[in-house]
Design an enzyme around this catalytic site. Structure first.
Site, PDB file in Angstrom:
ATOM      1  N   LYS A   1       0.907  -1.297   0.057  1.00  0.00           N
ATOM      2  CA  LYS A   1      -0.141   0.056   0.118  1.00  0.00           C
ATOM      3  C   LYS A   1       0.850   1.217  -0.100  1.00  0.00           C
ATOM      4  O   LYS A   1       2.113   1.243   0.522  1.00  0.00           O
ATOM      5  CB  LYS A   1      -0.960   0.031   1.202  1.00  0.00           C
ATOM      6  CG  LYS A   1      -1.730  -1.243   1.364  1.00  0.00           C
ATOM      7  CD  LYS A   1      -3.168  -1.076   0.495  1.00  0.00           C
ATOM      8  CE  LYS A   1      -3.921  -2.341   0.499  1.00  0.00           C
ATOM      9  NZ  LYS A   1      -5.482  -2.276  -0.181  1.00  0.00           N
TER      10      LYS A   1
ATOM     11  N   ASP B   1      -1.977  -5.280  -5.441  1.00  0.00           N
ATOM     12  CA  ASP B   1      -3.453  -4.949  -5.226  1.00  0.00           C
ATOM     13  C   ASP B   1      -4.166  -5.333  -6.368  1.00  0.00           C
ATOM     14  O   ASP B   1      -3.710  -5.448  -7.515  1.00  0.00           O
ATOM     15  CB  ASP B   1      -3.555  -3.552  -4.583  1.00  0.00           C
ATOM     16  CG  ASP B   1      -4.482  -3.321  -3.470  1.00  0.00           C
ATOM     17  OD1 ASP B   1      -5.503  -4.225  -3.394  1.00  0.00           O
ATOM     18  OD2 ASP B   1      -4.437  -2.673  -2.810  1.00  0.00           O
ATOM     19  N   GLU B   2      -5.574  -5.484  -6.209  1.00  0.00           N
ATOM     20  CA  GLU B   2      -6.396  -6.078  -7.206  1.00  0.00           C
ATOM     21  C   GLU B   2      -6.375  -4.951  -8.421  1.00  0.00           C
ATOM     22  O   GLU B   2      -6.770  -5.676  -9.465  1.00  0.00           O
ATOM     23  CB  GLU B   2      -7.704  -6.604  -6.745  1.00  0.00           C
ATOM     24  CG  GLU B   2      -8.585  -5.317  -6.232  1.00  0.00           C
ATOM     25  CD  GLU B   2      -8.369  -4.650  -4.994  1.00  0.00           C
ATOM     26  OE1 GLU B   2      -7.381  -5.165  -4.453  1.00  0.00           O
ATOM     27  OE2 GLU B   2      -8.764  -3.400  -4.796  1.00  0.00           O
TER      28      GLU B   2
ATOM     29  N   HIS C   1      -7.872 -13.448  -6.473  1.00  0.00           N
ATOM     30  CA  HIS C   1      -8.623 -12.163  -5.422  1.00  0.00           C
ATOM     31  C   HIS C   1     -10.106 -12.270  -6.263  1.00  0.00           C
ATOM     32  O   HIS C   1     -10.312 -12.660  -7.231  1.00  0.00           O
ATOM     33  CB  HIS C   1      -7.783 -10.946  -6.036  1.00  0.00           C
ATOM     34  CG  HIS C   1      -8.172  -9.857  -5.016  1.00  0.00           C
ATOM     35  ND1 HIS C   1      -9.472  -9.092  -5.221  1.00  0.00           N
ATOM     36  CD2 HIS C   1      -7.732  -9.287  -4.275  1.00  0.00           C
ATOM     37  CE1 HIS C   1      -9.586  -8.290  -4.296  1.00  0.00           C
ATOM     38  NE2 HIS C   1      -8.245  -8.286  -3.655  1.00  0.00           N
ATOM     39  N   ARG C   2     -10.970 -11.904  -5.396  1.00  0.00           N
ATOM     40  CA  ARG C   2     -12.396 -12.047  -5.905  1.00  0.00           C
ATOM     41  C   ARG C   2     -13.025 -10.568  -5.878  1.00  0.00           C
ATOM     42  O   ARG C   2     -14.256 -10.695  -5.862  1.00  0.00           O
ATOM     43  CB  ARG C   2     -13.137 -12.701  -4.678  1.00  0.00           C
ATOM     44  CG  ARG C   2     -12.961 -12.068  -3.231  1.00  0.00           C
ATOM     45  CD  ARG C   2     -13.722 -12.811  -2.550  1.00  0.00           C
ATOM     46  NE  ARG C   2     -13.689 -12.172  -1.289  1.00  0.00           N
ATOM     47  CZ  ARG C   2     -14.655 -12.498  -0.037  1.00  0.00           C
ATOM     48  NH1 ARG C   2     -15.371 -13.439  -0.142  1.00  0.00           N
ATOM     49  NH2 ARG C   2     -14.316 -11.953   1.102  1.00  0.00           N
TER      50      ARG C   2
ATOM     51  N   HIS D   1      -9.498 -15.360  -1.681  1.00  0.00           N
ATOM     52  CA  HIS D   1      -9.630 -14.633  -0.473  1.00  0.00           C
ATOM     53  C   HIS D   1     -11.235 -15.262  -0.113  1.00  0.00           C
ATOM     54  O   HIS D   1     -12.341 -15.302  -0.769  1.00  0.00           O
ATOM     55  CB  HIS D   1      -9.897 -13.195  -1.093  1.00  0.00           C
ATOM     56  CG  HIS D   1      -8.806 -12.403  -1.383  1.00  0.00           C
ATOM     57  ND1 HIS D   1      -8.611 -11.047  -0.633  1.00  0.00           N
ATOM     58  CD2 HIS D   1      -7.625 -12.728  -1.962  1.00  0.00           C
ATOM     59  CE1 HIS D   1      -7.300 -10.834  -0.990  1.00  0.00           C
ATOM     60  NE2 HIS D   1      -6.809 -11.682  -1.888  1.00  0.00           N
TER      61      HIS D   1
ATOM     62  N   SER E   1      -8.451 -11.212   4.505  1.00  0.00           N
ATOM     63  CA  SER E   1      -7.985  -9.910   4.127  1.00  0.00           C
ATOM     64  C   SER E   1      -8.844  -9.122   4.399  1.00  0.00           C
ATOM     65  O   SER E   1     -10.128  -8.942   4.499  1.00  0.00           O
ATOM     66  CB  SER E   1      -7.204 -10.049   2.930  1.00  0.00           C
ATOM     67  OG  SER E   1      -6.694  -8.990   2.414  1.00  0.00           O
ATOM     68  N   GLY E   2      -8.430  -7.619   4.381  1.00  0.00           N
ATOM     69  CA  GLY E   2      -9.118  -6.492   4.458  1.00  0.00           C
ATOM     70  C   GLY E   2      -9.346  -5.840   5.894  1.00  0.00           C
ATOM     71  O   GLY E   2     -10.176  -6.454   6.761  1.00  0.00           O
TER      72      GLY E   2
ATOM     73  N   GLN F   1      -3.471 -11.480   5.972  1.00  0.00           N
ATOM     74  CA  GLN F   1      -3.165 -10.503   5.029  1.00  0.00           C
ATOM     75  C   GLN F   1      -3.346  -9.203   5.657  1.00  0.00           C
ATOM     76  O   GLN F   1      -4.725  -9.081   5.906  1.00  0.00           O
ATOM     77  CB  GLN F   1      -3.735 -11.049   3.787  1.00  0.00           C
ATOM     78  CG  GLN F   1      -2.905 -10.368   2.733  1.00  0.00           C
ATOM     79  CD  GLN F   1      -3.344 -11.091   1.369  1.00  0.00           C
ATOM     80  OE1 GLN F   1      -2.990 -12.080   0.775  1.00  0.00           O
ATOM     81  NE2 GLN F   1      -4.545 -10.279   0.716  1.00  0.00           N
TER      82      GLN F   1
ATOM     83  N   GLY G   1      -2.559  -4.949   4.679  1.00  0.00           N
ATOM     84  CA  GLY G   1      -2.098  -4.020   3.836  1.00  0.00           C
ATOM     85  C   GLY G   1      -1.667  -2.914   4.735  1.00  0.00           C
ATOM     86  O   GLY G   1      -0.725  -2.680   5.444  1.00  0.00           O
TER      87      GLY G   1
HETATM   88  C1  CAP Z   1      -6.997  -5.460   1.824  1.00  0.00           C
HETATM   89  C2  CAP Z   1      -7.330  -5.311   0.500  1.00  0.00           C
HETATM   90  C3  CAP Z   1      -8.039  -6.650  -0.190  1.00  0.00           C
HETATM   91  C4  CAP Z   1      -9.439  -6.686   0.362  1.00  0.00           C
HETATM   92  C5  CAP Z   1     -10.515  -7.333  -0.562  1.00  0.00           C
HETATM   93  C6  CAP Z   1      -7.835  -4.133   0.058  1.00  0.00           C
HETATM   94  O1  CAP Z   1      -6.352  -4.216   2.105  1.00  0.00           O
HETATM   95  O2  CAP Z   1      -6.192  -5.216  -0.439  1.00  0.00           O
HETATM   96  O3  CAP Z   1      -8.438  -6.307  -1.722  1.00  0.00           O
HETATM   97  O4  CAP Z   1      -9.262  -7.509   1.444  1.00  0.00           O
HETATM   98  O5  CAP Z   1     -11.651  -8.142   0.254  1.00  0.00           O
HETATM   99  O6  CAP Z   1      -7.649  -3.531  -0.993  1.00  0.00           O
HETATM  100  O7  CAP Z   1      -8.782  -3.724   0.789  1.00  0.00           O
HETATM  101  P1  CAP Z   1      -6.027  -3.713   3.783  1.00  0.00           P
HETATM  102  P2  CAP Z   1     -11.658  -9.728   0.319  1.00  0.00           P
HETATM  103  O8  CAP Z   1      -5.289  -5.058   4.668  1.00  0.00           O
HETATM  104  O9  CAP Z   1      -5.281  -2.462   3.589  1.00  0.00           O
HETATM  105  O10 CAP Z   1      -7.473  -3.452   4.062  1.00  0.00           O
HETATM  106  O11 CAP Z   1     -10.383 -10.158   0.948  1.00  0.00           O
HETATM  107  O12 CAP Z   1     -12.976  -9.738   1.310  1.00  0.00           O
HETATM  108  O13 CAP Z   1     -11.997 -10.251  -0.916  1.00  0.00           O
HETATM  109 MG    MG Z   2      -6.937  -4.923  -2.234  1.00  0.00          MG
END
Ligand code: CAP
Ligand code: MG
Length: 416
Positions: A155, A183-184, A272-273, A305, A343-344, A365, A367
């Site tokens: 990040k 990142d996605e 990634h979803r 994820h 994650s998230g 996970q 960020g």
């Molecule tokens: C997490 C993350 C993931 C999300 C996606 C984001 O970052 O990279 O893409 O976890 O959700 O951008 O939010 P942080 P999921 O650790 O900074 O929050 O895993 O539920 O698909």
């Molecule tokens: Mg992300």
């Protein structure tokens, strides 16, 4: 499961129908197999057509509301109705096809699916699975063999140059993460070209290997349109990439299956979803994450994820996520397992609960929860590992933080 169930592709739906659950079940069978909105006197009755009709296997009525009845239906689709050369597209065109738009269904949600062996055997499954990924990273042995992995998403998600990105990856890896991912929405933007990023990160991870003996892998996000994606896959592999990443809802599962099948792809695939919540989030309508997880396993994802077991920033549902974990880790024919990724919005204090629910087969996970540490990325990664170590040793985080300043500072910043 009865013998009959084993021969059919079985899907379970929540329905709200203007007449009744009974009618809903029949309408789904008609629309998604040999019928339509009216009877077809000349064609439908022919025996070779009639035997292809989907079957209602089970029905439950929940309630009568004003103007509709809600319940659950289980439908069995005849395997001969699927074109297995077309693969998952053929399956989804029926199980997740027109039925979502039928006007008499106020809501309909695809809840679960069971693929018979005769269908599952058309799919590649994961090449590596949890055990294969562990062997690459080395967590099949060590102080805590089979421990959870700690991962990070660099990040900020946008803006860093490839060199800066690699520096952050280096800090995270030397601080103790096992896994780093793009990142996605970071792919090949001009400010951070994918090739340059991949090569720079690999150099840094080699350095970490020399310095610490640890193997850390980076998932390169190759998500793109078909031709571009395959060019990026080839380039990433030529550059030595040790893991690839795909945003599977954006590309379609057939791209994942093709990656998993391709003999040149000799590295794990992180899935990634992103965008899933557009259809998974409404509890009454759309598609649950459970069929998605089973499809990702069949089509060959090695890591997926699944949510944060009630802990994170994204919408989360503990009961469902426990089922997702089982769908990825329990036996499913001869398919390898898939590493569940939480994650998230995660940070060190969340780890004890994540491990309580997710067990050891979990990728923890973070960020923001690493790069936002008061003393930066490296200390942030150390704090995550310290929280994990404390959890594995059965020591409370507060106690462990007395001797571990990085964890103490993370707890101070984010609390529990
Ligand atoms: C997490 C993350 C993931 C999300 C996606 C984001 O970052 O990279 O893409 O976890 O959700 O951008 O939010 P942080 P999921 O650790 O900074 O929050 O895993 O539920 O698909
Ligand atoms: Mg992300």
């Amino acid at each position: 499961m009865t013998e009959r169930y084993k021969e059919l592709l079985v899907a379970r739906y929540y329905v709200e129908h203007v007449k009744s659950v009974d009618v809903a079940a029949e309408e789904i069978c008609d629309e998604e197999s040999v019928g339509t909105w009216t009877d077809l006197r000349t064609t439908e009755g022919r025996p070779h057509v009639a035997k292809l009709r989907a079957e209602v296997l089970d029905k439950k009525v929940f309630a009568d509301h004003e103007g509709y009845q809600s319940g659950e239906v289980t439908i069995g689709f005849q395997t001969e109705t699927f074109d297995m050369e077309a693969g998952i597209t053929s399956i989804l065109s029926m199980l997740a096809g027109n039925l979502f738009g039928l006007g008499a269904l106020r809501n309909i949600r695809w809840l679960d699916v069971d693929f018979p062996r005769s269908i599952a055997e058309y799919f590649p499954g994961p090449k590596f699975g949890v055990d294969g990924v562990r062997k690459i990273i080395g967590t099949d042995k060590g102080e805590f063999p089979g421990r959870p992995h700690v991962g990070t998403i660099v990040k900020p998600k946008m803006g860093l140059t490839a060199k800066e990105w690699a520096e952050v990856a280096y800090d995270a890896a030397s601080g103790g993460v096992d896994f780093i991912k793009d990142d996605e929405n970071l792919s090949n933007q001009p400010f951070c070209p994918i090739d340059e990023r991949t090569v720079n990160v690999l150099e840094k991870l080699d350095l970490v290997k020399e310095e610490t003996g640890r193997n850390v892998i980076h998932a390169v996000n190759v998500t793109a349109t078909h031709d571009v994606m395959w060019r990026r896959i080839e380039e990433a592999l030529d550059n030595g990439a040790k893991c690839l990443m795909i945003d599977v809802i954006l590309t379609g599962y057939q791209e994942l299956a093709q990656m998993a099948r391709d003999p040149s792809v000799k590295v794990p695939i992180h899935v990634h979803r992103t965008m899933h919540a557009a259809f998974t989030r409404n509890p009454l309508h759309g598609i649950s994450m459970l069929p998605i997880a089973k499809i990702v396993r069949m089509t060959g994802g090695d890591q997926l994820h699944i949510g944060s077991y009630g802990q994170g920033k994204m919408d989360t549902d503990l009961d469902l996520e426990l089922k997702l974990k089982d769908a990825l880790l329990n036996d499913m024919y001869e398919f390898k397992t898939v590493f569940p990724t939480a994650s998230g919005g995660l940070y060190p204090a969340k780890i004890p609960n994540l491990v309580k629910y997710g067990g050891n087969n979990i990728i923890l996970q973070a960020g923001g929860g690493i790069h936002g540490h008061p003393d930066g990325t490296r200390k942030g990664a150390m704090a995550m590992r310290q929280a994990l170590d404390a959890t594995l040793k059965g020591i409370s985080l507060d106690e462990y933080a007395k001797e571990h300043i990085e964890l103490a500072k993370a707890l101070e910043k984010w609390g529990y």
